[in-house]
Scaffold this motif. Structure first.
Motif, PDB file in Angstrom:
ATOM      1  N   TYR A  27      10.143   8.575   2.739  1.00  0.00           N
ATOM      2  CA  TYR A  27       9.316   9.584   3.411  1.00  0.00           C
ATOM      3  C   TYR A  27       8.176   8.959   4.193  1.00  0.00           C
ATOM      4  O   TYR A  27       7.335   9.658   4.743  1.00  0.00           O
ATOM      5  CB  TYR A  27       8.748  10.585   2.384  1.00  0.00           C
ATOM      6  CG  TYR A  27       8.131   9.916   1.167  1.00  0.00           C
ATOM      7  CD1 TYR A  27       6.920   9.259   1.252  1.00  0.00           C
ATOM      8  CD2 TYR A  27       8.789   9.932  -0.059  1.00  0.00           C
ATOM      9  CE1 TYR A  27       6.370   8.635   0.150  1.00  0.00           C
ATOM     10  CE2 TYR A  27       8.248   9.315  -1.172  1.00  0.00           C
ATOM     11  CZ  TYR A  27       7.034   8.674  -1.052  1.00  0.00           C
ATOM     12  OH  TYR A  27       6.492   8.056  -2.152  1.00  0.00           O
ATOM     13  N   THR A  65      -6.599   1.864   1.582  1.00  0.00           N
ATOM     14  CA  THR A  65      -5.223   2.290   1.579  1.00  0.00           C
ATOM     15  C   THR A  65      -4.428   1.376   2.503  1.00  0.00           C
ATOM     16  O   THR A  65      -4.863   0.292   2.834  1.00  0.00           O
ATOM     17  CB  THR A  65      -5.152   3.802   1.952  1.00  0.00           C
ATOM     18  OG1 THR A  65      -3.799   4.195   2.044  1.00  0.00           O
ATOM     19  CG2 THR A  65      -5.855   4.138   3.239  1.00  0.00           C
ATOM     20  N   GLY A  66      -3.235   1.810   2.897  1.00  0.00           N
ATOM     21  CA  GLY A  66      -2.421   0.979   3.767  1.00  0.00           C
ATOM     22  C   GLY A  66      -1.282   1.811   4.343  1.00  0.00           C
ATOM     23  O   GLY A  66      -1.379   3.043   4.350  1.00  0.00           O
ATOM     24  N   GLU A  68       0.354  -1.110   1.984  1.00  0.00           N
ATOM     25  CA  GLU A  68      -0.001  -1.312   0.585  1.00  0.00           C
ATOM     26  C   GLU A  68      -1.242  -2.222   0.525  1.00  0.00           C
ATOM     27  O   GLU A  68      -1.152  -3.402   0.843  1.00  0.00           O
ATOM     28  CB  GLU A  68       1.193  -1.924  -0.171  1.00  0.00           C
ATOM     29  CG  GLU A  68       0.908  -2.287  -1.602  1.00  0.00           C
ATOM     30  CD  GLU A  68       0.198  -1.176  -2.410  1.00  0.00           C
ATOM     31  OE1 GLU A  68       0.523   0.009  -2.251  1.00  0.00           O
ATOM     32  OE2 GLU A  68      -0.709  -1.521  -3.181  1.00  0.00           O
ATOM     33  N   ASN A  96       0.685   1.700  -4.461  1.00  0.00           N
ATOM     34  CA  ASN A  96       1.969   1.996  -5.104  1.00  0.00           C
ATOM     35  C   ASN A  96       2.032   1.392  -6.513  1.00  0.00           C
ATOM     36  O   ASN A  96       3.015   1.601  -7.228  1.00  0.00           O
ATOM     37  CB  ASN A  96       3.146   1.516  -4.246  1.00  0.00           C
ATOM     38  CG  ASN A  96       3.132   0.020  -3.990  1.00  0.00           C
ATOM     39  OD1 ASN A  96       2.642  -0.755  -4.805  1.00  0.00           O
ATOM     40  ND2 ASN A  96       3.695  -0.402  -2.861  1.00  0.00           N
ATOM     41  N   SER A 118       0.806   5.909  -6.633  1.00  0.00           N
ATOM     42  CA  SER A 118       1.893   6.760  -6.156  1.00  0.00           C
ATOM     43  C   SER A 118       3.107   6.585  -7.054  1.00  0.00           C
ATOM     44  O   SER A 118       3.587   5.471  -7.255  1.00  0.00           O
ATOM     45  CB  SER A 118       2.253   6.392  -4.714  1.00  0.00           C
ATOM     46  OG  SER A 118       1.131   6.631  -3.908  1.00  0.00           O
ATOM     47  N   MET A 188       5.387  16.920   1.747  1.00  0.00           N
ATOM     48  CA  MET A 188       5.730  15.851   2.688  1.00  0.00           C
ATOM     49  C   MET A 188       5.356  16.270   4.114  1.00  0.00           C
ATOM     50  O   MET A 188       5.689  17.366   4.550  1.00  0.00           O
ATOM     51  CB  MET A 188       7.226  15.570   2.589  1.00  0.00           C
ATOM     52  CG  MET A 188       7.682  14.449   3.443  1.00  0.00           C
ATOM     53  SD  MET A 188       9.329  13.887   2.961  1.00  0.00           S
ATOM     54  CE  MET A 188      10.251  15.402   2.904  1.00  0.00           C
ATOM     55  N   PHE A 191       5.703  12.567  10.445  1.00  0.00           N
ATOM     56  CA  PHE A 191       5.076  11.550  11.320  1.00  0.00           C
ATOM     57  C   PHE A 191       6.193  10.886  12.111  1.00  0.00           C
ATOM     58  O   PHE A 191       7.372  11.209  11.924  1.00  0.00           O
ATOM     59  CB  PHE A 191       4.367  10.479  10.482  1.00  0.00           C
ATOM     60  CG  PHE A 191       3.197  10.993   9.727  1.00  0.00           C
ATOM     61  CD1 PHE A 191       1.940  11.002  10.290  1.00  0.00           C
ATOM     62  CD2 PHE A 191       3.346  11.482   8.444  1.00  0.00           C
ATOM     63  CE1 PHE A 191       0.860  11.492   9.594  1.00  0.00           C
ATOM     64  CE2 PHE A 191       2.266  11.974   7.739  1.00  0.00           C
ATOM     65  CZ  PHE A 191       1.019  11.980   8.311  1.00  0.00           C
ATOM     66  N   GLN A 198      11.558  14.266   7.239  1.00  0.00           N
ATOM     67  CA  GLN A 198      10.347  14.813   6.614  1.00  0.00           C
ATOM     68  C   GLN A 198      10.275  16.327   6.762  1.00  0.00           C
ATOM     69  O   GLN A 198       9.815  17.032   5.867  1.00  0.00           O
ATOM     70  CB  GLN A 198       9.109  14.148   7.243  1.00  0.00           C
ATOM     71  CG  GLN A 198       8.946  12.699   6.818  1.00  0.00           C
ATOM     72  CD  GLN A 198       8.129  11.885   7.802  1.00  0.00           C
ATOM     73  OE1 GLN A 198       8.127  12.166   9.001  1.00  0.00           O
ATOM     74  NE2 GLN A 198       7.454  10.862   7.316  1.00  0.00           N
ATOM     75  N   MET A 321       3.356   7.110   8.788  1.00  0.00           N
ATOM     76  CA  MET A 321       2.343   7.380   7.763  1.00  0.00           C
ATOM     77  C   MET A 321       1.697   6.068   7.310  1.00  0.00           C
ATOM     78  O   MET A 321       0.484   5.975   7.152  1.00  0.00           O
ATOM     79  CB  MET A 321       3.006   8.084   6.580  1.00  0.00           C
ATOM     80  CG  MET A 321       2.087   8.362   5.414  1.00  0.00           C
ATOM     81  SD  MET A 321       0.707   9.392   5.885  1.00  0.00           S
ATOM     82  CE  MET A 321       0.459  10.321   4.384  1.00  0.00           C
ATOM     83  N   SER A 322       2.530   5.031   7.114  1.00  0.00           N
ATOM     84  CA  SER A 322       2.006   3.763   6.590  1.00  0.00           C
ATOM     85  C   SER A 322       1.024   3.118   7.554  1.00  0.00           C
ATOM     86  O   SER A 322       0.159   2.352   7.152  1.00  0.00           O
ATOM     87  CB  SER A 322       3.163   2.795   6.336  1.00  0.00           C
ATOM     88  OG  SER A 322       3.882   2.594   7.531  1.00  0.00           O
ATOM     89  N   GLY A 326      -2.568   7.508   5.199  1.00  0.00           N
ATOM     90  CA  GLY A 326      -2.552   8.707   4.365  1.00  0.00           C
ATOM     91  C   GLY A 326      -3.924   9.315   4.214  1.00  0.00           C
ATOM     92  O   GLY A 326      -4.878   8.855   4.795  1.00  0.00           O
TER      93      GLY A 326
HETATM   94  N1  SAM Z   1       1.095   2.218  -0.302  1.00  0.00           N
HETATM   95  C1  SAM Z   1       0.121   3.018  -0.939  1.00  0.00           C
HETATM   96  C2  SAM Z   1       0.766   4.119  -1.739  1.00  0.00           C
HETATM   97  O1  SAM Z   1       1.945   4.379  -1.535  1.00  0.00           O
HETATM   98  O2  SAM Z   1       0.060   4.721  -2.544  1.00  0.00           O
HETATM   99  C3  SAM Z   1      -0.928   3.578  -0.007  1.00  0.00           C
HETATM  100  C4  SAM Z   1      -0.470   4.074   1.342  1.00  0.00           C
HETATM  101  S1  SAM Z   1       0.553   5.524   1.320  1.00  0.00           S
HETATM  102  C5  SAM Z   1       0.868   5.772   3.027  1.00  0.00           C
HETATM  103  C6  SAM Z   1      -0.640   6.754   0.893  1.00  0.00           C
HETATM  104  C7  SAM Z   1      -0.091   8.026   0.281  1.00  0.00           C
HETATM  105  O3  SAM Z   1       0.652   8.719   1.262  1.00  0.00           O
HETATM  106  C8  SAM Z   1       0.847   7.795  -0.880  1.00  0.00           C
HETATM  107  O4  SAM Z   1       0.447   8.606  -1.962  1.00  0.00           O
HETATM  108  C9  SAM Z   1       2.186   8.241  -0.359  1.00  0.00           C
HETATM  109  O5  SAM Z   1       3.000   8.765  -1.374  1.00  0.00           O
HETATM  110  C10 SAM Z   1       1.781   9.287   0.657  1.00  0.00           C
HETATM  111  N2  SAM Z   1       2.771   9.547   1.699  1.00  0.00           N
HETATM  112  C11 SAM Z   1       3.521   8.660   2.369  1.00  0.00           C
HETATM  113  N3  SAM Z   1       4.300   9.279   3.284  1.00  0.00           N
HETATM  114  C12 SAM Z   1       4.014  10.596   3.201  1.00  0.00           C
HETATM  115  C13 SAM Z   1       4.451  11.768   3.895  1.00  0.00           C
HETATM  116  N4  SAM Z   1       5.353  11.708   4.863  1.00  0.00           N
HETATM  117  N5  SAM Z   1       3.915  12.955   3.554  1.00  0.00           N
HETATM  118  C14 SAM Z   1       2.988  13.040   2.569  1.00  0.00           C
HETATM  119  N6  SAM Z   1       2.514  11.992   1.896  1.00  0.00           N
HETATM  120  C15 SAM Z   1       3.020  10.773   2.192  1.00  0.00           C
END
Ligand code: SAM
Ligand code: SF4
Length: 326
Positions: A27, A65-66, A68, A96, A118, A188, A191, A198, A321-322, A326
């Protein structure tokens, strides 16, 4: 203080430390994603300088955040540097959890206050399918290490995806009976990189709540059902922890938004779900003074948008998203 034209006090800054990641969640990013060159990313001294300017503008809370954040070399020293900035009251991280068993203690000692980990399911095979590369044992060890390092209260973030883990909300919710954790279920969002998936696989917060209540009984609202940050909180009767729903798609919380986002390449992103950004890193590298940067940030903050366009079929297509964090 940094106020926008709607009177929102923007005191919470999310800093993306890298667009890289050791997982490939379905996602979040395509498996063959190309990362930015290192030179394009903010260096430690650049992050610290910008954080000092934001703190003088009234930012008192930083989330790392990131990508990661734990894969960034020197992340512990960076936390120590951020901790020393006057006015920064709270430093948290969204991770993560894969590397936390090694990093939780040094991060806590350097001044990290809390982590959001996460975790979308408790089933190893489903976890692997969702993250493409992950081993759930690493995350469970990481959560334990976070508790031992007193990075508390631990919050767990679960993105719910139709056909992957929508039934797992029940087991995840049940965790709060015995653990003082906040388990937060996230809708979800679309993006770049996986937009159709998504949109198609969305499970709404209402559907998640109904499934939990069907299995475990009625949820009691915490704080009269008021928002805590972006989450609406509930509790199972007698539970030690709490359950949150983050309904960014179906119930946007723009009125309560206090956030600013700095992407790993030093752009100030004004809204997670809108493409408006202001490049701060290029002027910084071209010799802008702190005063110039402060003015640039203040002007950008003033035009922070209100409301996303998901209901109208709009989704940000400039970044995954990455890449935003987030
Ligand atoms: N890598 C770390 C992590 O996964 O926790 C930090 C970055 S991640 C982009 C930040 C948060 O965004 C995480 O909790 C992840 O599950 C969530 N996330 C990623 N893609 C998403 C999406 N399409 N919609 C909603 N939340 C999302
Ligand atoms: Fe990596 Fe976090 Fe995106 Fe998963 S959600 S791919 S862990 S950045």
């Amino acid at each position: 203080m940094a106020y926008d034209r709607f009177g929102r006090n923007l005191h919470y800054l999310r800093i993306s430390l890298t667009d890289r990641c050791n997982l490939r969640c379905v996602y979040c990013m395509p498996e063959d994603i190309k990362f930015m060159p290192h030179a394009a990313l903010m260096q430690d001294n650049e992050i610290l300088r910008l954080a000092r300017i934001f703190a003088r503008l009234g930012v008192d809370k930083i989330r790392l955040t990131g990508g990661e954040p734990t894969v960034r070399p020197g992340v512990v020293e960076l936390v120590r540097g951020l901790r020393a900035i006057p006015g920064i009251r709270e430093i948290t991280m969204t991770t993560n959890g894969i590397l936390l068993s090694r990093l939780a203690k040094p991060l806590a000692e350097a001044g990290l206050d809390r982590v959001n980990v996460s975790l979308d399911t408790l089933h190893a095979a489903k976890f692997r399918r969702l993250t493409r590369w992950g081993d759930i044992e690493d995350v469970l060890d990481g959560i334990q290490a976070a508790e031992e390092a007193e990075l508390q209260p631990v919050k767990l973030n679960a993105v719910v995806v139709r056909g992957y883990n929508e039934a797992d909300v029940v087991d995840m919710a049940r965790l709060t009976l015995d653990h003082p954790w906040q388990v937060r279920f996230i809708e979800m969002m679309p993006f770049a990189g996986a937009t159709d998936f998504q949109r198609l696989m969305l499970v709404t917060a209402e559907q998640m709540k109904a499934r939990i209540e069907e299995a475990l009984g009625p949820l009691e609202p915490v704080d009269g059902g008021r928002l805590d940050g972006e989450a609406r909180l509930y509790r199972l009767p007698g539970a030690r922890g709490q359950i949150g729903f983050i309904a960014s798609v179906t119930q946007p919380f723009c009125a309560a938004c206090t956030r600013l986002r700095l992407t790993a390449d030093g752009h100030l992103r004004l809204c997670l779900l809108r493409e408006d950004e202001v490049d701060i890193l290029t002027p910084l590298r071209q010799g802008a003074s702190d005063e110039d940067l402060r003015r640039l940030i203040q002007q950008a903050v003033w035009r922070k948008p209100w409301g996303h366009g998901l209901a109208q079929g709009e989704a940000p297509q400039d970044r995954t998203m990455s890449q935003i964090g987030g």
